[in-house]
Design a protein around this motif. Structure first.
Motif, mmCIF file in Angstrom:
data_model
loop_
_atom_site.group_PDB
_atom_site.id
_atom_site.type_symbol
_atom_site.label_atom_id
_atom_site.label_comp_id
_atom_site.label_asym_id
_atom_site.label_seq_id
_atom_site.Cartn_x
_atom_site.Cartn_y
_atom_site.Cartn_z
ATOM 1 N N ALA A 39 0.892 -1.270 0.061
ATOM 2 C CA ALA A 39 -0.030 0.056 0.072
ATOM 3 C C ALA A 39 1.019 1.182 -0.020
ATOM 4 C CB ALA A 39 -0.935 0.021 1.327
ATOM 5 N N ALA A 40 2.052 1.029 0.565
ATOM 6 C CA ALA A 40 2.957 2.529 0.767
ATOM 7 C C ALA A 40 3.561 2.377 -0.780
ATOM 8 C CB ALA A 40 4.024 2.023 1.350
ATOM 9 N N LEU A 41 3.493 1.464 -1.661
ATOM 10 C CA LEU A 41 4.265 1.514 -3.101
ATOM 11 C C LEU A 41 3.251 2.089 -4.000
ATOM 12 C CD1 LEU A 41 6.528 -1.627 -3.021
ATOM 13 C CD2 LEU A 41 7.148 0.685 -2.981
ATOM 14 N N VAL A 42 1.759 1.598 -3.795
ATOM 15 C CA VAL A 42 0.764 1.859 -4.552
ATOM 16 C C VAL A 42 -0.342 2.456 -3.709
ATOM 17 C CG1 VAL A 42 0.283 0.958 -7.079
ATOM 18 C CG2 VAL A 42 0.990 -0.648 -5.450
ATOM 19 N N PRO A 43 -0.436 3.450 -3.302
ATOM 20 C CA PRO A 43 -1.666 3.926 -2.321
ATOM 21 C C PRO A 43 -2.862 4.017 -2.980
ATOM 22 C CG PRO A 43 0.137 5.628 -2.796
ATOM 23 C CD PRO A 43 0.660 4.368 -3.676
ATOM 24 N N GLU A 44 -2.903 3.941 -4.432
ATOM 25 C CA GLU A 44 -4.212 4.135 -5.050
ATOM 26 C C GLU A 44 -4.954 2.441 -5.039
ATOM 27 O OE1 GLU A 44 -1.085 3.778 -8.222
ATOM 28 O OE2 GLU A 44 -1.536 4.900 -6.538
ATOM 29 N N ARG A 45 -4.114 1.459 -4.796
ATOM 30 C CA ARG A 45 -4.911 0.320 -4.776
ATOM 31 C C ARG A 45 -4.971 -0.114 -3.360
ATOM 32 N NH1 ARG A 45 -3.706 -2.516 -9.820
ATOM 33 N NH2 ARG A 45 -5.313 -4.059 -8.799
ATOM 34 N N LYS A 46 -4.851 0.392 -2.381
ATOM 35 C CA LYS A 46 -5.186 -0.030 -1.047
ATOM 36 C C LYS A 46 -6.339 -0.820 -0.744
ATOM 37 C CE LYS A 46 -2.958 3.504 1.555
ATOM 38 N NZ LYS A 46 -3.237 4.900 2.427
ATOM 39 N N ALA A 47 -7.561 -0.380 -1.478
ATOM 40 C CA ALA A 47 -8.733 -1.121 -1.515
ATOM 41 C C ALA A 47 -8.714 -2.454 -2.022
ATOM 42 C CB ALA A 47 -10.112 -0.429 -2.165
#
Length: 195
Positions: free
Chosen positions: A106-114
């Motif tokens: 999530a830190a690498l790709v915050p837009e994909r947290k969900a």
């Protein structure tokens, strides 16, 4: 994170003990009872092994291995159950590992947290099944009187030197028979073809 999870487990255990309920490890054993039996754990040892599996799911494999060592020292489970449990506990199929995985990605790709949070539960379930399958395979090779390499159950009581010499002699005889029958040449043929 790991220290926080272990601390939370200790607090929950204190609360359960104060309320007169069984500890968390015992409660987490119930969903794993049928899975422990399906892995090949003898019925008498299913509760103990299932408790270790449940503990590993919430904590990590480290406290579970300490629990397995305590069970072995007190001879509370059979050597077959210990072999199956040792293999089934080996892996990162636990909630702290899942949290580290989700937090890192999530830190690498915050837009994909969900998406990561949605897939985390499924990946935890798949990883748990993979670890249990490893225990199943170990159970195929471990029997009441033999373990994986044909070494008898005297491992838990301490193997005597004469038994070790007998096992070594059996291994050498098996190798000699295989060489005489040409099986060793057949096993080495594919390796020679690659060179």
């Amino acid at each position: 994170l790991l220290v926080a999870v272990v601390g939370l487990i200790a607090i929950v255990d204190l609360g359960l003990t104060a309320a007169g309920a069984p500890p968390l490890r015992s409660l987490l054993a119930y969903p794993f009872l049928p899975l422990a039996w399906l892995m090949g754990v003898p019925v008498a040892d299913c509760q103990a092994v299932a408790g270790l599996l449940g503990q590993r799911l919430v904590a990590t494999e480290v406290p579970s291995y300490f629990g397995l060592a305590a069970l072995l020292q007190s001879h509370a489970i059979s050597p077959r159950s210990a072999v199956i449990a040792a293999y089934a506990l080996c892996g990162f199929a636990h909630i702290p590992s899942m949290a580290i995985f989700v937090g890192g990605l999530a830190a690498l790709v915050p837009e994909r947290k969900a998406d990561l949070a949605r897939l985390a539960r499924r990946s935890l379930w798949a990883a748990t099944l993979a670890c249990l399958m490893t225990g199943c395979i170990a159970g195929l090779f471990a029997s009441a009187d033999r373990t994986v390499l044909g070494i008898t159950d005297t491992i838990s009581a301490g193997m005597e030197e004469t038994e070790a010499v007998e096992i070594l002699a059996r291994c050498r005889a098996t190798k000699r028979d295989a060489i005489e029958e040409g099986a060793a040449d057949q096993l080495q043929a594919p390796a020679e073809a690659v060179v």
